[in-house]
Design an enzyme around this catalytic site. Structure first.
Site, PDB file in Angstrom:
ATOM      1  N   LYS A  81       0.850  -1.197   0.000  1.00 47.00           N
ATOM      2  CA  LYS A  81       0.000   0.000   0.000  1.00 47.00           C
ATOM      3  C   LYS A  81       0.884   1.245   0.000  1.00 47.00           C
ATOM      4  CE  LYS A  81      -3.983   1.979   2.502  1.00 47.00           C
ATOM      5  NZ  LYS A  81      -4.871   1.871   3.675  1.00 47.00           N
ATOM      6  N   SER A 161     -10.028   2.208   2.674  1.00 50.22           N
ATOM      7  CA  SER A 161      -9.044   2.864   1.838  1.00 50.22           C
ATOM      8  C   SER A 161      -8.061   1.930   1.139  1.00 50.22           C
ATOM      9  CB  SER A 161      -8.255   3.854   2.678  1.00 50.22           C
ATOM     10  OG  SER A 161      -7.429   3.184   3.614  1.00 50.22           O
ATOM     11  N   SER A 185     -10.580   0.047   6.914  1.00 51.51           N
ATOM     12  CA  SER A 185      -9.889   0.132   5.618  1.00 51.51           C
ATOM     13  C   SER A 185      -9.201  -1.141   5.150  1.00 51.51           C
ATOM     14  CB  SER A 185      -8.857   1.258   5.649  1.00 51.51           C
ATOM     15  OG  SER A 185      -9.476   2.506   5.529  1.00 51.51           O
TER      16      SER A 185
END
Lengths: 495, 95
Positions: A81, A161, A185
């Site tokens: 990420k 997210s 998330s």
């Protein structure tokens, strides 16, 4: 092995074949890089692909494997990420304000993965500063969910997210991915893509080198294709780290060893407050199915009450923006990233932040600044922190009565469309995506999302298990039961 | 509680985010929607409840007060938009 078969191997399967020298990390890595280059224009899961770095790491892994050496993830290609600092590589938290930022240091979590032999494929798209539930707030544009409804070509969100992480894992663009979870998330995108995601207990993974959003809530965890792979990844990601004062001094257990254990006699709580008005019937059916599976496996099902559940989301929308407004004060156009010139230094700050932050980030910084400002601090922030104490106490009370895990739906719906009209018109509608997951962050507990079925349109739905602090092993065990009963879910390749 | 456009402009100033009238107008509506949503926290009886300061019961880790790091000026300014001899450059702040 043909390339598309290589990318379908789970981490556990690839690990066995690498150790047996049936495949090489170079082949496996090339198969993933080829799949990414082919798919990324359609899915937008990666914001940077690190071809050369990946091949160099794979080569080094193959040399170690040839000597019979190698770590727990030796030669396994992973996606990272964009929130994790990766030394010398793109790290922008999905934001324009970190334009061109290439850190001179490595996050503890990624350093742990590389020390165990993992290979970095690239950086994954995400909501800007991890603020979002649809991956639409990214400066790099939305990620497209590899799943589509039956007979419908409409592009759906992968959740957020960690939308890039979930989409990449689901679409076979990495063997597993790092992710982070502040209000849901990891778990919400895992549920939207038919993947497994675990947010461990606060303090289990070091936050050092992870771009901060809300420091008392942020935790790193993996998104993987199945429960075993998530257990393998979490063992490598977690550590005790002197560089993070909230990292907890407890040895990291062998999570994989917990798999296959029985849930016979395990007391699993079903909280009545998670039956929400207006929740689709399919979610209720899925939840009942999950209860039945655990019961069949010998678990004892207990009805419980967590009375402050409905206040978790509003309290979160005070605590998280307050912490974010403080954390994001560092983006001033002086030390890194974007700078927009101005008449004087204050004008430069204001123009830089106006140009560098997207709408959702500005919204949350503004809310946070407001609730922390003179005259409002007690009414909002202190009140929210008191409510947070009560939310945590709800969980402590049921754990004290012997409850070992709590079963809930992971999300109130399946994946929705990109540019959904209702959600873009009202920020609170978007926030409701995290209604079942946010309580876990507020109480610092571990939570896992595991795929449990498909809705009437053929889209994946997930169930969530919440555990006692540092009892991730219990979650892996119970999640395995659901996984075994529900089976695996894979999207039809269209990209 | 709800905010006016003037409050929004004042908060934007505190947050160091430039906003024009159109932004401030839109943000006023958005902020009021969120503040309306969080209003329900006032229903909760919090008499005698301590505000949370740490989600995990733990003592803050301390370390020896000795230098363990440093001599990295080059690394620290490496990502800055404007530097000179390992200093960050900013617009003139003193007349």
């Amino acid at each position: 092995m043909p390339m598309n078969e290589l990318t379908k191997l789970t981490i556990a399967e690839a690990r066995a074949k690498l150790r047996a020298r049936e495949i090489t990390s170079a082949e496996l890595t090339d198969a993933y890089l080829f799949a990414i280059d082919e798919a990324n224009s359609a899915l937008n899961a990666y914001v940077a692909v690190t071809h050369d770095r990946a091949r160099a790491m794979a080569k080094a892994s193959d040399e170690r494997l040839a000597k019979g050496e190698g770590g727990a993830l030796e030669g396994i290609p992973l996606g990272i990420k964009d929130l994790f600092a990766t030394q010398g590589f793109h790290t922008q938290a999905g934001s324009h304000i970190l334009d061109g930022f290439k850190p001179r240091y490595e996050s503890t979590v990624t350093a742990n993965l590389w020390a165990d032999g993992a290979v970095m494929l690239g950086k994954l798209n995400m909501d800007e500063f991890a603020m979002g539930s649809s991956n639409e707030t990214s400066y790099y544009g939305p990620v497209v969910n590899p799943w589509r409804a039956k007979g419908d070509n409409k592009a759906l969100v992968p959740g957020g997210s960690s939308g890039g992480s979930a989409a990449a894992v689901s679409a076979w663009l990495c063997a597993g991915a790092t992710a982070t979870d502040t209000g849901g998330s990891i778990r919400q995108p895992a549920a939207f893509t038919g993947t497994v995601g675990i947010k461990p207990t606060y303090g289990r993974c070091s936050r050092w080198g992870i771009v901060a959003f809300a420091s008392s809530l942020d935790q790193a965890g993996p998104i993987a294709r199945n429960v075993r792979d998530a257990a393998i990844m979490l063992k490598s990601m977690a550590s005790v780290d002197a560089k993070d004062t909230t990292s907890v001094d407890r040895p990291v257990p062998d999570y994989e060893a917990a798999l296959g254990g029985s849930v016979r006699g395990m007391k699993i709580g079903i909280p009545k407050e998670y039956r929400m008005d207006g929740m689709p019937e399919e979610i209720g059916t899925l939840w009942r199915q999950g209860i039945a599976w655990l019961k069949d496996a010998g678990a004892e099902i207990v009805d419980i009450s967590l009375p402050h559940t409905k206040y978790a989301l509003p309290a979160y929308y005070i605590v998280a923006p307050a912490e974010a407004s403080s954390n994001l004060a560092r983006y001033d156009g002086v030390r890194y990233g974007l700078r927009v010139p101005g008449r004087d230094i204050v004008d430069m700050y204001e123009r830089t932040r106006a140009a560098g932050f997207g709408r959702e980030v500005k919204r949350r910084v503004m809310i946070g600044t407001y609730v922390l400002s003179a005259g409002y601090y007690d009414a909002y922030y202190v009140q929210a922190q008191k409510v947070r104490t009560l939310i945590k106490k709800d969980f402590e009370d049921v754990f004290a009565e012997g409850i070992e895990a709590i079963l809930t739906p992971a999300t109130p719906s399946a994946a929705f469309g990109i540019a959904d009209q209702d959600m873009s018109a009202d920020p609170v509608k978007m926030y409701l995506n995290d209604v079942f997951t946010v309580t876990v962050n507020m109480a610092g507990l571990p939570g896992i999302a595991v795929p449990a079925g498909l809705d009437g349109r053929g889209l994946p739905l997930g169930l969530q298990l919440i555990g006692r602090p540092f009892e991730e092993e219990t979650l892996f065990r119970a999640a395995s039961v659901i996984e075994k009963a529900a089976g695996r879910f894979e999207p039809q390749k269209w990209w | 509680m709800s905010v006016t456009i003037d409050t929004v402009k004042r908060v934007a100033k505190l947050a160091r985010i430039a906003v024009d009238d159109e932004d401030a107008e839109r943000m006023t509506g958005e902020l009021n929607a969120i503040l309306g949503f969080v209003e329900q926290l006032n229903e909760v009886d919090v008499a005698g409840v301590e505000p949370m300061t740490s989600v995990t019961p733990m003592e803050m880790k301390k370390r020896q007060d000795i230098v363990t790091d440093g001599n990295k000026a080059g690394d620290i300014v490496a990502n800055a938009p404007a530097t000179e001899e390992n200093f960050f450059l900013v617009p003139k702040v003193v007349e």
